[in-house]
Every structure is written in C-alpha cells, then in structure tokens.
Design an enzyme around this catalytic site. Structure first.
Site, PDB file in Angstrom:
ATOM      1  N   SER A 219      -1.016  -0.465   7.120  1.00 32.14           N
ATOM      2  CA  SER A 219      -2.425  -0.719   7.458  1.00 32.14           C
ATOM      3  C   SER A 219      -3.141  -1.558   6.406  1.00 32.14           C
ATOM      4  CB  SER A 219      -3.156   0.615   7.653  1.00 32.14           C
ATOM      5  OG  SER A 219      -4.507   0.400   7.986  1.00 32.14           O
ATOM      6  N   ARG A 220      -3.335  -1.023   5.207  1.00 34.09           N
ATOM      7  CA  ARG A 220      -4.152  -1.711   4.203  1.00 34.09           C
ATOM      8  C   ARG A 220      -3.524  -3.022   3.731  1.00 34.09           C
ATOM      9  NH1 ARG A 220      -4.731   3.589   0.511  1.00 34.09           N
ATOM     10  NH2 ARG A 220      -2.711   3.930   1.544  1.00 34.09           N
TER      11      ARG A 220
ATOM     12  N   ALA B 225       2.289   2.828   2.682  1.00 27.49           N
ATOM     13  CA  ALA B 225       3.391   2.701   3.643  1.00 27.49           C
ATOM     14  C   ALA B 225       3.620   1.265   4.088  1.00 27.49           C
ATOM     15  CB  ALA B 225       3.115   3.583   4.861  1.00 27.49           C
ATOM     16  N   GLY B 226       2.736   0.339   3.702  1.00 30.96           N
ATOM     17  CA  GLY B 226       2.905  -1.053   4.127  1.00 30.96           C
ATOM     18  C   GLY B 226       2.606  -1.261   5.594  1.00 30.96           C
TER      19      GLY B 226
ATOM     20  N   CYS C  20       0.867  -1.167   0.000  1.00 28.48           N
ATOM     21  CA  CYS C  20       0.000   0.000   0.000  1.00 28.48           C
ATOM     22  C   CYS C  20       0.913   1.229   0.000  1.00 28.48           C
ATOM     23  CB  CYS C  20      -0.968  -0.007   1.170  1.00 28.48           C
ATOM     24  SG  CYS C  20      -0.189  -0.091   2.791  1.00 28.48           S
TER      25      CYS C  20
END
Length: 455
Positions: free
Chosen positions: A94-95, A91-92, A89
């Site tokens: 949350s999603r 920033a890697g 995503c």
C-alpha cells in the site's frame, strides 16, 4: 527470504524483509533505500547505503500526497548517479506502492490506472488503500504535480484540517492553517460569476468561485439515530443522487477570515460593518437537504445580496450604407406661432407640438422658400390712419404662406426681396419686416397663450 521486484530501471519495490536481505541488495546493486514506514531500519544496515526514512501510516486519512515531492527527489538522486533505489514499507503493498505509482505517473505523465497496471505487472499483489487511491486520483487531476492553487487540492487540505479539528489536535493552541486554503475574493467579473455583498454595508464578500457544492442528501432521516434500520438499507431520497444542493450557501475560507477561524466553531462577521453574516464549524454541519458538509463555512442567505454579473458587450459601430434614392422627401411640417416657426408637430395644422424635442435647425434660404407656396402678391399693408408712419414706403411684396397639406393660409408675412444672388438664380432673403397692427399683435399673443396652455 523475500526479495524486491524491479518496476523500472533503477527502481525496486518490496517489503521490510526485502530491505533486510543484504544479499539481494548486493546482487541488484541497490545504493539507496527509502523506507515509507512507521519505524526506520536498524542503523547497522543503513550505514552501508544512502538511507532515508519517512514516517507514514497505512490509514485512509493519512496524507501521503504531501510527501510525494520529497520522495521523488530522493529517487531521482539515486537513479541519476547510476545507482538503484529500493522503496519499501511493511509489506510492499500500500504505502510504498503508492509512492512508486505516483513517481511513474510524474515521470511518464500517465494516468493512475495506467501506472497501476505497470506496477502490478511487476508486483501483482500491490493494492493502495482507498485513501491513497483518492490521493493518486487528485495527483492525476492536478496534472501529475502538486498544484496548491487547484480547487480540488484546496478541498483536500480543508478535509484534512476538519479531521484534525475533530480529533482535538488543535485543543492546546492555534492551528497552522495553510495559506493556500484561503480564497481571494475576485472582483474582476470573469465570465458570468455572480457576486455576493453585505446587505448592510454593501461590501463585496465573495464570488461564485468561492462557493462549495455538495450533492443533495437523504433528508433528516439520514441523521435519525433512533432508527433501527441501518443507513445503507434505508429508502433513498428521489431528490438526492447527483443533484447539486441549492438550499444553502457554503464557502471556502476567504482571505478576510484569517485569524478569525482558529477555533473549532464560531460566528462569521462582515469585515467592514462587523454584522453577523453566518457561522463556521470545522468538523461539519448538517445542511437542510440532509447532507453533511465538513468543514462548514455557512453564509446566511438573508444577510447577503447576490449580484449577477453581466458581461459588457463590445461596442460595434453600424456600417454606413450609402444609397441613392430618387424619392422626393417632403419638408418637415412646422407649427407656426404668429409669424415664427417654433416647434415640430406630429400631425397637421393645429396638432399638439411634440414636447421635450430640440428646436429644429434654422432652415436655409432655399428650403424656406420651397416650404411655402406663393398664392398672391398683394400690396403692402398701410399703417393705421391714427398713427401715420413717417418711414418711407417699403418696396416689398407681401406673401401669404399656405400649408402644403391643407392649402389653407397660415399667416401673413412681409419679406423684403433683394436682388438675385449670383448666377444661380436664387432670390436672397433679406431682413424680415412684420407690419402688424394692434389687432394682429393681440391675435398673435392669444395664439401663443393657447399653444402654451395646451402643452
């Protein structure tokens, strides 16, 4: 430059900068890239590998749960062919981390907490937002799969619809309400579920399984917008907490509501008699207990009747116990009218007959002889001198029946005696002759009237 982290064999997790690091992708032999982001990657990079973009926002109310099956299929396709896949995503954190955690939960059938520990061990700063955390917990409650018949999944779908109605997404047309949010009324009397029916036409509307529960709120003070005290600092209601509210009836959308709840709010009518039985508000309604229920399908308790379900107990036949008893059972006492045994009585002679009782069975010859005691043998009564009888004299013996309890004569009866019956020594009872004169007939009729009047 940022690099991706290996979570399990063939599965990497990173941010958008890791997806743009071509050298790192070549070293780790990444053949597939899955973007869980608002915008896709540049075409110059996606042409070099198998690429899939799924639109997603890092918001509390964004639905990632519906995207799980599509993402799992793409990841399996990459790993089964001997390749590797990068899920990223922005920033890697949350999603993309949510997708990877859900994939591990499904593959190993483990809890959300355990899957988060596995991912955090390889990438320490992963942290799905609170909305994604709730979706992962729901995924675990459904057995690490999407179960559209699950009650919690139906509640999740309803909450999403409530947000979309509140945001005005359906202002231009009718919404597409998923069929799984509707509940089919169940008439099979499962367990101890109670049923609710229309008070006017008696039609069954829903059962206990269609009710939605909520905890007791803080009362009207929770909706006092004029108060200067913040809601989180107001004194709590002692009646609230984890107690379930019993003051109102809120239900899930029922199948007979299809096509009737496509606007933001309206009334609910009985599908048979069309009487108003409640109302609905998609964006929510205040319960009298002080809680906010959204969406709110409120049924008026005065328009329906609750029918408790009583399970039918299986019929078991009592076992027949054979006992040997030497006690002598006294013969059933009868009430004599004239010379005929008619009704059973509750007491001695002169007692009131028991009403509404079936006539006693015709006693056998032996029982009739044993129920009376032979007191005296007298000569047959002669007919009146004014009307001499032309019939031959009867070779009979007149017997006087005496009650076994009081030893008082009851009525005179003439029995024609016959020869002994076979070898058992019993006397065969022949045809009964009543030699009653007019006075006896009047006395018998009067006694009959007296007995009938006493009933």
């Amino acid at each position: 430059m940022e690099t991706s982290d290996c979570i399990i064999e063939g599965l990497y997790l990173g941010g958008v900068m890791a997806a743009l690091n071509e050298r790192d992708l070549q070293v780790k032999k990444v053949t597939h890239i899955l973007s869980i982001d608002e915008k896709p990657l540049p075409e110059m990079l996606t042409n070099k590998c198998t690429y899939k973009h799924i639109f997603a926002l890092d918001l509390y109310d964004f639905d990632l749960l519906e995207l799980f099956p599509e993402c799992f299929t793409f990841i399996d396709q990459a790993r089964e062919n001997g390749g590797a896949v990068l899920v990223h995503c922005q920033a890697g954190i949350s999603r993309s981390a949510t997708i990877v955690v859900a994939y591990i939960m499904q593959k190993h059938v483990i809890s959300k907490v355990r899957a988060l520990e596995i991912v955090a061990a390889a990438r320490q700063f992963v942290r799905p937002n609170d909305g994604f955390q709730e979706q992962l917990q729901l995924f675990e409650n459904m057995g690490c799969r999407i179960d559209k018949t699950h009650s919690e999944y139906r509640a999740y779908q309803l909450s999403k619809l409530a947000v979309r109605f509140k945001c005005g997404q359906f202002s231009q047309g009718d919404p597409e309400i998923p069929s799984e949010v509707y509940v089919q009324p169940d008439y099979s009397a499962k367990g101890n579920d109670a049923y609710y029916k229309c008070r006017k036409c008696r039609m069954f509307l829903f059962h206990d399984g269609a009710l939605t529960s909520h905890n007791i709120g803080q009362g009207d003070s929770a909706f006092d917008w004029r108060s200067k005290v913040p809601a989180n600092k107001r004194p709590t209601n002692a009646a609230g907490g984890d107690s379930v509210c019993q003051r109102s009836l809120f239900v899930d959308p029922l199948t007979w509501m299809k096509g009737k709840i496509n606007i933001v709010q309206g009334k609910l009518h009985c599908p048979k008699c069309d009487i108003k039985i409640g109302s609905y508000v998609w964006f929510g309604e205040k319960c009298p207990c002080g809680a906010w229920v959204a969406p709110a399908f409120h049924i008026d308790g005065g328009k329906v009747d609750k029918i408790p379900s009583h399970p039918v107990m299986p019929h078991t036949q009592a076992p027949v116990v054979t006992t040997t008893s030497t006690a002598t059972v006294a013969p059933q006492q009868t009430h004599l009218i004239g010379a005929v045994a008619a009704f059973p009585v509750s007491g001695g002679i002169g007692s009131r007959p028991l009403g509404n009782n079936p006539l006693p069975q015709r006693p056998t010859q032996a029982s009739r002889l044993s129920s009376a005691q032979l007191v005296a043998a007298v000569q047959p009564r002669m007919a009146s001198s004014s009307s001499p009888s032309t019939s031959p004299p009867l070779s009979t013996t007149q017997q006087i029946l005496v009650d076994s309890a009081t030893s008082a004569p009851v009525q005179s009866m003439d029995f024609e005696m016959g020869a002994p019956d076979g070898d058992n020594g019993q006397v065969a009872l022949g045809q009964t002759h009543l030699s009653l004169d007019n006075r006896d007939l009047e006395t018998g009729i009067n006694s009959i009237h007296m007995d009938v009047d006493s009933l």
